[in-house]
Scaffold this motif. Sequence first.
Motif, mmCIF file in Angstrom:
data_model
loop_
_atom_site.group_PDB
_atom_site.id
_atom_site.type_symbol
_atom_site.label_atom_id
_atom_site.label_comp_id
_atom_site.label_asym_id
_atom_site.label_seq_id
_atom_site.Cartn_x
_atom_site.Cartn_y
_atom_site.Cartn_z
ATOM 1 N N LEU A 22 0.779 -0.901 -0.154
ATOM 2 C CA LEU A 22 0.092 -0.112 0.093
ATOM 3 C C LEU A 22 0.721 1.407 -0.007
ATOM 4 O O LEU A 22 0.968 2.254 -0.866
ATOM 5 C CB LEU A 22 -0.879 0.221 0.848
ATOM 6 C CG LEU A 22 -1.398 1.018 1.503
ATOM 7 C CD1 LEU A 22 -2.800 1.626 0.369
ATOM 8 C CD2 LEU A 22 -2.584 1.436 2.786
ATOM 9 N N GLU A 23 2.319 0.923 0.645
ATOM 10 C CA GLU A 23 3.023 2.480 0.922
ATOM 11 C C GLU A 23 3.476 2.812 -0.414
ATOM 12 O O GLU A 23 3.285 4.301 -0.830
ATOM 13 C CB GLU A 23 3.598 2.027 2.455
ATOM 14 C CG GLU A 23 3.277 2.314 3.991
ATOM 15 C CD GLU A 23 4.585 1.935 4.499
ATOM 16 O OE1 GLU A 23 5.372 1.414 4.286
ATOM 17 O OE2 GLU A 23 4.094 2.457 6.023
ATOM 18 N N GLU A 32 2.420 1.788 -3.635
ATOM 19 C CA GLU A 32 1.672 2.431 -4.694
ATOM 20 C C GLU A 32 1.375 4.048 -4.161
ATOM 21 O O GLU A 32 0.998 4.589 -5.040
ATOM 22 C CB GLU A 32 0.243 1.812 -4.865
ATOM 23 C CG GLU A 32 0.893 0.872 -4.725
ATOM 24 C CD GLU A 32 1.113 0.473 -6.165
ATOM 25 O OE1 GLU A 32 0.472 1.376 -6.929
ATOM 26 O OE2 GLU A 32 2.558 -0.003 -6.619
ATOM 27 N N ALA A 33 1.219 3.853 -2.658
ATOM 28 C CA ALA A 33 0.981 5.627 -2.284
ATOM 29 C C ALA A 33 2.231 6.452 -2.506
ATOM 30 O O ALA A 33 2.094 7.430 -2.616
ATOM 31 C CB ALA A 33 0.117 5.733 -0.874
ATOM 32 N N TYR A 34 3.217 5.984 -2.439
ATOM 33 C CA TYR A 34 4.379 6.999 -2.821
ATOM 34 C C TYR A 34 4.280 7.419 -3.737
ATOM 35 O O TYR A 34 4.763 8.152 -3.949
ATOM 36 C CB TYR A 34 5.351 6.226 -2.285
ATOM 37 C CG TYR A 34 5.352 5.725 -0.603
ATOM 38 C CD1 TYR A 34 5.321 7.078 -0.267
ATOM 39 C CD2 TYR A 34 6.412 5.149 -0.375
ATOM 40 C CE1 TYR A 34 5.032 6.603 1.590
ATOM 41 C CE2 TYR A 34 6.401 4.722 1.182
ATOM 42 C CZ TYR A 34 6.185 5.980 2.080
ATOM 43 O OH TYR A 34 5.898 5.396 3.247
ATOM 44 N N ILE A 82 1.171 10.755 -2.359
ATOM 45 C CA ILE A 82 0.572 10.636 -0.717
ATOM 46 C C ILE A 82 1.975 10.180 0.461
ATOM 47 O O ILE A 82 2.428 8.916 0.000
ATOM 48 C CB ILE A 82 0.132 9.350 -0.701
ATOM 49 C CG1 ILE A 82 -1.180 9.804 -1.733
ATOM 50 C CG2 ILE A 82 -1.503 9.618 0.542
ATOM 51 C CD1 ILE A 82 -2.987 8.731 -1.864
ATOM 52 N N ILE A 87 2.205 8.939 3.075
ATOM 53 C CA ILE A 87 2.423 7.899 4.237
ATOM 54 C C ILE A 87 3.675 8.292 5.565
ATOM 55 O O ILE A 87 4.613 7.517 4.287
ATOM 56 C CB ILE A 87 1.718 6.589 3.640
ATOM 57 C CG1 ILE A 87 0.763 6.885 3.397
ATOM 58 C CG2 ILE A 87 1.735 5.536 5.318
ATOM 59 C CD1 ILE A 87 -0.480 5.653 2.924
ATOM 60 N N PRO A 117 -0.849 10.130 7.010
ATOM 61 C CA PRO A 117 0.454 11.228 6.256
ATOM 62 C C PRO A 117 0.955 12.605 6.680
ATOM 63 O O PRO A 117 0.451 12.614 8.521
ATOM 64 C CB PRO A 117 -0.597 11.445 5.143
ATOM 65 C CG PRO A 117 -1.915 11.335 5.119
ATOM 66 C CD PRO A 117 -1.703 10.522 6.494
ATOM 67 N N HIS A 119 -6.289 13.643 -1.564
ATOM 68 C CA HIS A 119 -5.163 12.256 -0.899
ATOM 69 C C HIS A 119 -5.879 11.234 -0.547
ATOM 70 O O HIS A 119 -5.529 10.246 -0.349
ATOM 71 C CB HIS A 119 -3.841 12.381 -0.670
ATOM 72 C CG HIS A 119 -3.224 12.703 -1.514
ATOM 73 N ND1 HIS A 119 -1.794 13.545 -0.816
ATOM 74 C CD2 HIS A 119 -2.860 13.207 -2.569
ATOM 75 C CE1 HIS A 119 -1.066 14.270 -2.152
ATOM 76 N NE2 HIS A 119 -1.722 13.614 -3.564
ATOM 77 N N ASN A 120 -6.153 11.652 0.818
ATOM 78 C CA ASN A 120 -7.416 10.284 1.417
ATOM 79 C C ASN A 120 -7.981 9.563 0.526
ATOM 80 O O ASN A 120 -8.559 8.197 0.945
ATOM 81 C CB ASN A 120 -7.631 10.915 2.598
ATOM 82 C CG ASN A 120 -8.865 10.393 3.322
ATOM 83 O OD1 ASN A 120 -9.770 10.343 3.809
ATOM 84 N ND2 ASN A 120 -8.115 9.504 4.142
ATOM 85 N N LEU A 165 -6.057 7.564 -1.298
ATOM 86 C CA LEU A 165 -5.915 6.452 -0.953
ATOM 87 C C LEU A 165 -6.516 5.447 -0.120
ATOM 88 O O LEU A 165 -6.856 4.056 -0.105
ATOM 89 C CB LEU A 165 -5.354 6.692 1.008
ATOM 90 C CG LEU A 165 -4.231 6.113 1.985
ATOM 91 C CD1 LEU A 165 -3.644 5.950 0.827
ATOM 92 C CD2 LEU A 165 -4.634 6.206 2.955
ATOM 93 N N VAL A 168 -7.225 3.181 -3.192
ATOM 94 C CA VAL A 168 -6.416 2.318 -3.544
ATOM 95 C C VAL A 168 -5.853 1.021 -2.379
ATOM 96 O O VAL A 168 -5.570 0.167 -2.381
ATOM 97 C CB VAL A 168 -4.679 2.916 -3.726
ATOM 98 C CG1 VAL A 168 -3.262 2.177 -3.977
ATOM 99 C CG2 VAL A 168 -4.303 4.195 -4.598
#
Length: 729
Positions: free
Chosen positions: A273-274, A276-278, A282, A284, A300, A311-312, A315, A318
């Motif tokens: 998850l991190e 994909e977020a990065y 995003i 986190i 984050p 972003h939330n 997220l 995602v």
Amino acid sequence: MATQRFKALELVSQRKPHDVTPPSSKVSEYFGVNTFDTRMMKQMLSSDVLDSLTNAIEKGEKINEYVADAVASAMKTWAISKGATHYTHWFQPLTGSTAEKHDAFFELAADGTPMEKFKGSALVRQEPDASSFPSGGLRQTFEARGYTAWDPTSPAFLIESGKSKTLCVPTIFVSYTGEALDNKAPLLKALERVDRAATEVCQYFDKNVTKVIATLGCEQEFFLVDKAMAQARPDLMLSGRALFGRKPPKGQQLDDHYFGSIPLRVQRYLQDLEIEAYKLGIPITTRHNEVAPSQFEVAPVFEEVNVANDHNALLMDVMEKVAQFHNFTVLFHEKPFAELNGSGKHNNWSLSTNTGKNLLSPSTKAKENLQFLTFFVNTLKAVHDYSDLLRASIASAGNDHRLGANEAPPAIISAFIGSQLTAILNELEHNGDVKVDKGDNVYMKLGIDKIPPILLDNTDRNRTSPFAFTGNKFEFRAVGSSSNNAAPMTVLNTIVARQLEEFKIAVDKQIEKDVKKEVAIINVLREYISSSKNILFEGNGYSEEWVKEAKKRGLPNVKSTPKALDAMVSKKAVTLYKKMDIMTESELHARHEVMLENYVLTLQIESRIMADIAKNHIVPTAIMYQNHLIQNVKGLKEIGLDDETQEVVTTIRAISKHISEIKRLSHEMTQERKRINAIEDSREKAVAYDEDIKTKFFDELRWHCDKLETMVDDEIWPMLKFREMLFLR
């Protein structure tokens, strides 16, 4: 015989953690690679286009056709180079989730030549079919047009789904007559107003401040359940929460899950998850176990409110997609499991200047602390005066289960500021001579120049407080985990903006009468402290004593969503939003209508699910087990053990009683639902669903079903039990 349940358990026992390999050992090397952010714009846009776009973002200037075409061309080139084949306007309708309609870059020219095309007009505005999105009566079905308009303040990004990539352009969503049909448009207006109002107040202290940015750090709590287990529970799949099920013998009472070692499967999921977020920019930085078993949190760093909200929302999307790969189902419901902690979305909010100053951070300098107290006290005054609007902004069917429970703040809106600041405000209100020297410094007997930069007694946050000061920010803890942050953030920034405007008017009036600026500021702050101190509470918000005390103070305690939503369309709210140019009266009434309808439909769905599971899953299983016991009694009597049958007969009678009550309650609930569905007035219908369906039937029906869970043979019970779902390994 409970086939699906045991198949799910067997499947889960065979799960292995997926390997996760980050693109690089350094996050900094791939952070934002799927985002058309400032770095990318500097590389791909000419200086004049970049300047125009920057002015549009920072000053709200209009984007002309030339700039739009240039940005669209750069976005298309970048997106296609990354493998994108489609683009979409990504928006946040009043459903609370996000929406998108994908269009291909591919087109055929007039002569049939294939080409990739994305013009500025397609970037700036589109016309999706709006007929099926909730509008609260702002347009009729035959008036299906709705427009999405580009929000340049939030960067475009690429969504990956397998080998497919789509360019997503954040947009607002409005009706063809201009009313907002989304959560973003009012938020952008509120952020503009708080910027303007806060900047004007900052001019009292620092002439270099030309912009104030509202910031948000959003802690996202959630539950993870194995996908096979979730699919074996119709209630989880259809409503997001377990409508039946007993609390496991071991739950969260030992506090051994909180901040404990993260289970390996979950850790791999969070790592994925991190990553994909990065890639989406995003930021986190935190992950940990929460209090309840199988409950977790990610959070984050602070960002500008609009970007943080985007972003939330992104997220959450995602999180669900990544969970599928790891054979998990994410539960965002505020209270998915009865008698265990629910989930929130804690909104950590502050104001920062373009000069790098956090306006809610205490200082060692007297002048800076006067500025801190100005924004601190004005925020408290805004929360006091508009607590009903804040309560309405967090109202939902899911959050009604959470607010006031043992892990969440009560429905009473209060503010915790800690003993240190409480003492300072008391001194400021009642005591202290004010003196100003030539250096523009303020000296008082209470010594506001001595406020420490770190307020140690505030770091505990007081978890029972809905709105707590935590050292350099306010934490709005009452926001529900499934909600869109835009609603509470629109309210908070609007009321703070309005309060700052009123503060400046009051201070300027005193300055016009030759009162020293600093003295005028303190005079007004004293008035505000006195008029808003009822909102301050330092104790246990869970206690019955606080409920009684809050009533004495005149603080509302509205526990149900339909009644909490009344504040949205009150005369006070209409006047506020109209004066601040955030929303029209029709837009407010539309949102009120949408939220009432959502509440009704949520309870309607839950009611139908409960009746279905009770009648078609639980009752037949109970009858099957009851028949088994009857055969057991007959067998005991046949061999002369009549005395041994008494306890079994007692169990048979108890099962019969529960079955009868379940049938009766299910039937009566269904009939009552039919009656309520005929009610035309939205508020009346919502209140009826709350009082005559949820309150009257849900808990009692659940109690009888859960009692049967303790009586029926585990081997034939059809529903996965909490003890089986909640302890991931």
